[in-house]
Design a protein around this motif. Structure first.
Motif, PDB file in Angstrom:
ATOM      1  N   VAL A  14       0.851  -1.188   0.000  1.00  0.00           N
ATOM      2  CA  VAL A  14       0.000   0.000   0.000  1.00  0.00           C
ATOM      3  C   VAL A  14       0.883   1.234   0.000  1.00  0.00           C
ATOM      4  CG1 VAL A  14      -1.777   1.266   1.267  1.00  0.00           C
ATOM      5  CG2 VAL A  14      -1.787  -1.238   1.265  1.00  0.00           C
ATOM      6  N   GLY A  15       0.552   2.202  -0.824  1.00  0.00           N
ATOM      7  CA  GLY A  15       1.348   3.423  -0.894  1.00  0.00           C
ATOM      8  C   GLY A  15       1.128   4.299   0.329  1.00  0.00           C
ATOM      9  N   PRO A  16       2.122   5.129   0.699  1.00  0.00           N
ATOM     10  CA  PRO A  16       2.000   5.963   1.890  1.00  0.00           C
ATOM     11  C   PRO A  16       0.889   7.006   1.800  1.00  0.00           C
ATOM     12  CG  PRO A  16       3.978   6.525   0.643  1.00  0.00           C
ATOM     13  CD  PRO A  16       3.434   5.270   0.042  1.00  0.00           C
ATOM     14  N   GLU A  17       0.417   7.303   0.583  1.00  0.00           N
ATOM     15  CA  GLU A  17      -0.660   8.280   0.431  1.00  0.00           C
ATOM     16  C   GLU A  17      -2.032   7.662   0.709  1.00  0.00           C
ATOM     17  OE1 GLU A  17      -0.613   5.850  -3.096  1.00  0.00           O
ATOM     18  OE2 GLU A  17       1.000   6.880  -2.007  1.00  0.00           O
ATOM     19  N   GLN A  18      -2.125   6.341   0.843  1.00  0.00           N
ATOM     20  CA  GLN A  18      -3.398   5.650   1.011  1.00  0.00           C
ATOM     21  C   GLN A  18      -3.701   5.420   2.488  1.00  0.00           C
ATOM     22  OE1 GLN A  18      -5.866   3.705  -1.458  1.00  0.00           O
ATOM     23  NE2 GLN A  18      -6.732   4.424   0.456  1.00  0.00           N
ATOM     24  N   ALA A  19      -4.674   6.154   3.037  1.00  0.00           N
ATOM     25  CA  ALA A  19      -5.122   5.903   4.406  1.00  0.00           C
ATOM     26  C   ALA A  19      -6.129   4.755   4.383  1.00  0.00           C
ATOM     27  CB  ALA A  19      -5.764   7.148   4.994  1.00  0.00           C
ATOM     28  N   PHE A  20      -6.077   3.887   5.387  1.00  0.00           N
ATOM     29  CA  PHE A  20      -7.014   2.775   5.426  1.00  0.00           C
ATOM     30  C   PHE A  20      -7.187   2.261   6.850  1.00  0.00           C
ATOM     31  CE2 PHE A  20      -2.941   0.671   5.142  1.00  0.00           C
ATOM     32  CZ  PHE A  20      -3.082  -0.513   5.861  1.00  0.00           C
ATOM     33  N   ALA A  21      -8.254   1.497   7.043  1.00  0.00           N
ATOM     34  CA  ALA A  21      -8.502   0.838   8.323  1.00  0.00           C
ATOM     35  C   ALA A  21      -8.481  -0.662   8.099  1.00  0.00           C
ATOM     36  CB  ALA A  21      -9.850   1.260   8.902  1.00  0.00           C
ATOM     37  N   ALA A  22      -7.747  -1.371   8.933  1.00  0.00           N
ATOM     38  CA  ALA A  22      -7.744  -2.833   8.926  1.00  0.00           C
ATOM     39  C   ALA A  22      -8.584  -3.292  10.111  1.00  0.00           C
ATOM     40  CB  ALA A  22      -6.320  -3.370   9.026  1.00  0.00           C
ATOM     41  N   LEU A  23      -9.759  -3.841   9.842  1.00  0.00           N
ATOM     42  CA  LEU A  23     -10.619  -4.363  10.898  1.00  0.00           C
ATOM     43  C   LEU A  23     -10.151  -5.777  11.224  1.00  0.00           C
ATOM     44  CD1 LEU A  23     -14.111  -3.161   9.610  1.00  0.00           C
ATOM     45  CD2 LEU A  23     -12.360  -1.902  10.912  1.00  0.00           C
ATOM     46  N   TYR A  24      -9.898  -6.007  12.503  1.00  0.00           N
ATOM     47  CA  TYR A  24      -9.282  -7.268  12.922  1.00  0.00           C
ATOM     48  C   TYR A  24     -10.243  -8.069  13.795  1.00  0.00           C
ATOM     49  CZ  TYR A  24      -5.897 -10.506  14.974  1.00  0.00           C
ATOM     50  OH  TYR A  24      -5.235 -11.644  15.363  1.00  0.00           O
ATOM     51  N   MET A  25     -10.405  -9.351  13.458  1.00  0.00           N
ATOM     52  CA  MET A  25     -11.205 -10.235  14.297  1.00  0.00           C
ATOM     53  C   MET A  25     -10.392 -11.476  14.663  1.00  0.00           C
ATOM     54  SD  MET A  25     -14.796 -12.312  13.667  1.00  0.00           S
ATOM     55  CE  MET A  25     -15.842 -10.877  13.375  1.00  0.00           C
ATOM     56  N   GLY A  26     -10.120 -11.596  15.935  1.00  0.00           N
ATOM     57  CA  GLY A  26      -9.478 -12.785  16.472  1.00  0.00           C
ATOM     58  C   GLY A  26     -10.391 -13.332  17.547  1.00  0.00           C
ATOM     59  N   GLY A  27      -9.945 -13.266  18.802  1.00  0.00           N
ATOM     60  CA  GLY A  27     -10.828 -13.583  19.913  1.00  0.00           C
ATOM     61  C   GLY A  27     -11.786 -12.445  20.196  1.00  0.00           C
ATOM     62  N   GLY A  28     -11.513 -11.278  19.614  1.00  0.00           N
ATOM     63  CA  GLY A  28     -12.361 -10.106  19.759  1.00  0.00           C
ATOM     64  C   GLY A  28     -12.228  -9.239  18.532  1.00  0.00           C
ATOM     65  N   LEU A  29     -12.670  -7.998  18.634  1.00  0.00           N
ATOM     66  CA  LEU A  29     -12.672  -7.073  17.500  1.00  0.00           C
ATOM     67  C   LEU A  29     -11.788  -5.867  17.785  1.00  0.00           C
ATOM     68  CD1 LEU A  29     -16.503  -7.161  16.820  1.00  0.00           C
ATOM     69  CD2 LEU A  29     -14.754  -7.849  15.166  1.00  0.00           C
TER      70      LEU A  29
END
Length: 409
Positions: A213-228
């Motif tokens: 991913v380029g440094p100009e691209q803001a993003f959110a990584a939603l993570y699900m393991g034992g919780g959120l």
């Protein structure tokens, strides 16, 4: 002690931080879009060609960048540059409630070697730390690379408030150890410097590196393991907040008068629809439990493993398990919409073992939630994707953080 990073994660602040230096800008540009010529680097980074040439010369001398072929142009052919993937290496370790994942990663984000072990048994931290140190040695010895190129270890654990429970309860065999203490003690056991991060933030950094991913691209990584949880990357840096707790996706309030959450608030996404809630509901529903092969009369193996069993049953057409996941997905989609609106981002990545197992339900639910307002009001096109390295994203991200701290030094 081998030289390298310290035991704590580098500080971060949301939004704009310091301007990246020439070295950092050039390495980030090559990482995202290699191979590139010096002329292309000047255009991408905004640096003068003289500054690019001087910085590239130093990177070549250090062995971080290599020249690889030439590209034809109307004039003089341009020499292309790319990162040497094994010039610098790091180890990432992800401690989860039922397994420990180890990866050896190079500066292009690829996994060179991988090792998985069951979660350590017992409640003696010293025994656990010795086992971790032995596994790291095994990983390096079996990789065939020069250990002298390794810069250190990135260590990921649930928390500080993710995984559906406080970190102490999610990892009882390391109860009472703070992140700094854990890093210091593992560093003493291995001889490597250790950097500690939480699972969601590490997963976001892993996506940033592995997916280029380029440094100009803001993003959110939603993570699900034992919780959120969620990791948020802006301008190539993970947002951490004043107390390193940014991204507590599971504790967005979706029902003002909803049930009490273990965090002390009410109506949190975690208590309404998190993986622990889904597993509890399945164990209380005899039909759903039978569909997933879960014995409700026996203690559950772990939230992650039981949730995975429910997701597999749903993929196979089990109606009760699918209904549980679809109900959870509607809440998760509403919370994801809040994150997108709040941050004004157009990329959401689903990662972690939970989303890897059930992305076919959660991904479409998020897209359906976003689509009406996007087309009617915001006129945007948000991409929702599943990480290609969801199962190892946190371990890879932990290793990447070690490399990142050096490449930006």
């Amino acid at each position: 002690m081998r030289e390298g990073v310290g035991a704590t994660a580098p500080a971060g602040r949301p939004g704009r931080g310091r301007r990246p230096g020439a070295r950092e800008s050039i390495l980030d540009a090559i990482r995202a879009s290699e191979p590139l010529s010096r002329v292309e680097l000047a255009k991408i980074t905004g640096l003068t060609e003289a500054a690019v040439s001087m910085t590239v010369r130093r990177l070549l001398e250090e062995g971080l960048v290599v020249e690889t072929g030439r590209t034809p142009t109307g004039g003089k052919p341009r020499t292309l540059l790319q990162l040497d993937p094994t010039a610098r290496l790091s180890v990432g370790v992800h401690l989860d409630e039922d397994a420990t994942t180890y990866v050896l990663t190079g500066q292009t984000g690829g996994v060179i070697s991988r090792l998985a072990r069951p979660a350590p048994l017992g409640d003696d931290p010293d025994v656990v730390l010795r086992a971790l140190a032995a596994d790291i040695d095994t990983l390096l010895a079996g990789s065939g690379v020069d250990p002298a190129r390794c810069l250190g270890v990135g260590l990921v654990r649930p928390g500080p408030h993710s995984g559906g429970l406080p970190a102490d309860e999610a990892l009882p065999h390391l109860r009472g150890l703070s992140g700094d203490e854990l890093g210091d003690r593992l560093s003493a056991a291995t001889g490597w410097p250790v950097l500690v991060e939480n699972d969601a933030t590490a997963a976001a950094v892993g996506e940033y590196w592995v997916a280029r991913v380029g440094p100009e691209q803001a993003f959110a990584a939603l993570y699900m393991g034992g919780g959120l949880g969620a990791g948020i990357v802006v301008e190539g840096r993970a947002m951490r907040g004043s107390h390193a707790s940014a991204g507590e996706f599971g504790h967005l309030c979706l029902e003002v008068f909803g049930p009490e959450c273990w965090c002390g608030s009410r109506g949190c996404l975690e208590v309404l629809a998190g993986p622990r809630t889904v597993v509890t509901a399945a164990r209380e529903d005899r039909i759903a439990a039978a569909e997933a092969g879960i014995d409700p009369d026996r203690p559950h193996r772990s939230v992650t493993s039981d949730f995975g069993a429910i997701a597999r049953a749903a993929r196979g057409g089990a109606p009760h398990c699918r209904a549980l996941l679809e109900s959870s997905a509607r809440y998760v989609a509403a919370a994801a919409e809040t994150v997108v609106n709040l941050l004004d981002i157009d990329l959401v990545v689903l990662t972690g073992p939970g989303f890897a197992a059930a992305s076919a339900i959660y991904g479409p639910a998020i897209m359906r939630r976003l689509a009406p307002a996007d087309s009617r009001t915001w006129h945007r096109n948000v991409t929702v994707t599943v990480s290609l390295a969801a199962a190892t994203a946190s371990a890879t991200g932990a290793a990447a953080l070690v490399l990142q701290s050096h490449l930006r030094a």
